[in-house]
Design a protein around this motif. Structure first.
Motif, PDB file in Angstrom:
ATOM      1  N   MET A   1      40.633  26.891  -3.589  1.00  0.00           N
ATOM      2  CA  MET A   1      40.834  28.123  -4.354  1.00  0.00           C
ATOM      3  C   MET A   1      40.771  27.814  -5.842  1.00  0.00           C
ATOM      4  O   MET A   1      41.212  26.782  -6.292  1.00  0.00           O
ATOM      5  N   LEU A   2      40.279  28.770  -6.604  1.00  0.00           N
ATOM      6  CA  LEU A   2      40.110  28.557  -8.030  1.00  0.00           C
ATOM      7  C   LEU A   2      41.285  29.070  -8.847  1.00  0.00           C
ATOM      8  O   LEU A   2      41.496  28.629  -9.958  1.00  0.00           O
ATOM      9  N   MET A   3      42.036  30.021  -8.297  1.00  0.00           N
ATOM     10  CA  MET A   3      43.058  30.669  -9.103  1.00  0.00           C
ATOM     11  C   MET A   3      44.443  30.176  -8.721  1.00  0.00           C
ATOM     12  O   MET A   3      44.662  29.624  -7.650  1.00  0.00           O
ATOM     13  N   MET A  17      35.496  35.370  -0.730  1.00  0.00           N
ATOM     14  CA  MET A  17      36.240  34.999  -1.927  1.00  0.00           C
ATOM     15  C   MET A  17      36.990  36.212  -2.443  1.00  0.00           C
ATOM     16  O   MET A  17      36.521  37.340  -2.332  1.00  0.00           O
ATOM     17  N   GLU A  21      39.050  34.744  -7.491  1.00  0.00           N
ATOM     18  CA  GLU A  21      38.307  33.499  -7.311  1.00  0.00           C
ATOM     19  C   GLU A  21      36.863  33.650  -7.787  1.00  0.00           C
ATOM     20  O   GLU A  21      36.305  32.740  -8.405  1.00  0.00           O
ATOM     21  N   SER A  22      36.265  34.786  -7.497  1.00  0.00           N
ATOM     22  CA  SER A  22      34.893  35.024  -7.962  1.00  0.00           C
ATOM     23  C   SER A  22      34.836  35.032  -9.484  1.00  0.00           C
ATOM     24  O   SER A  22      33.911  34.470 -10.087  1.00  0.00           O
TER      25      SER A  22
END
Length: 245
Positions: A1-3, A17, A21-22
């Motif tokens: 995950m990015l966040m 996503m 995250e996008s």
């Protein structure tokens, strides 16, 4: 995950996503793209002198030089500084951020390296702030209290936008290595296929360096790439130059 996960999870988009995250992926791809105008194309980090001196002559020697810079030189050190600035912002610890920023600005081994990292850092901050405003970003920047070098700029902006450390590190290292290879491809020169092979070969080194940097402290900072440091020093007096470092 990015966040980060301290907020309610937003709705998922169709590809699996979340919207957050996008958005994080979109920003990292933009900020660390060769088209993001921080002027990275004008610097070679001493590679220009290494080519003239005969240390780098082909794809194999370029790959070896860059692997050393990545794992035991500026690549690792800059990643540690990025990680520490990211954590300081995430923890809202302005004193720690100021300490990291001051140390990072003092670590450049040459005048040209100092110019390279501070110029890119300033451009990154100015453009990211103008196009992607974030609450509290101005206060975070002010807390640094002086010049902001490139890895610290990436770390603090990523943290201000609540983008996780791991993808920020990987994206940063990919951008740095890609710029090194771009410089090498013009200087040796190399074809596009050989350049991509070098990038592919360095993928494990990027992954390992990001992992080490995420677990490191400021006490772990250190370089064992003396020849690369000499290259950045000797480039200052190199007679014919295409790059600023």
């Amino acid at each position: 995950m990015l966040m980060t996960t301290n907020e309610p999870a937003p709705a998922a988009v169709s590809d699996g996503m979340t919207e957050g995250e996008s958005g994080a992926l979109y920003r990292l791809m933009t900020w660390l793209s060769p088209s993001f105008p921080v002027g990275a194309f004008s610097y070679s980090s001493g590679i220009e002198w290494a080519v003239e001196a005969g240390d780098i002559t082909d794809a194999a020697s370029l790959r070896g030089w860059l692997a050393a810079m990545l794992t035991d030189g500026s690549g690792f050190c800059d990643s540690v500084l990025l990680a520490q600035s990211h954590r300081a912002v995430s923890d809202q610890d302005h004193a720690a951020l100021s300490e990291v920023a001051e140390l990072a600005a003092a670590l450049a081994p040459s005048r040209e390296r100092q110019l390279e990292t501070t110029t890119q850092g300033r451009a990154f901050i100015d453009i990211a702030r103008a196009a992607w405003s974030s609450p509290g970003l101005d206060a975070i920047i002010a807390a640094c209290g002086g010049p902001i070098v490139y890895p610290v700029a990436v770390g603090l902006v990523s943290a201000a936008h609540r983008i996780r450390l791991a993808p920020s590190l990987h994206a940063f290292l990919h951008a740095v290595v890609s710029n090194w290879i771009s410089a090498g491809s013009r200087l040796i020169p190399l074809g596009q296929t050989d350049s991509q092979r070098v990038l592919a070969d360095l993928e494990p080194d990027v992954t390992a360096t990001a992992r080490r940097a995420a677990a490191a402290s400021l006490d772990d900072l250190g370089s064992a790439t003396f020849r690369a440091d000499l290259a950045s020093l000797r480039h200052e007096t190199q007679y014919t130059r295409l790059f600023r470092s």
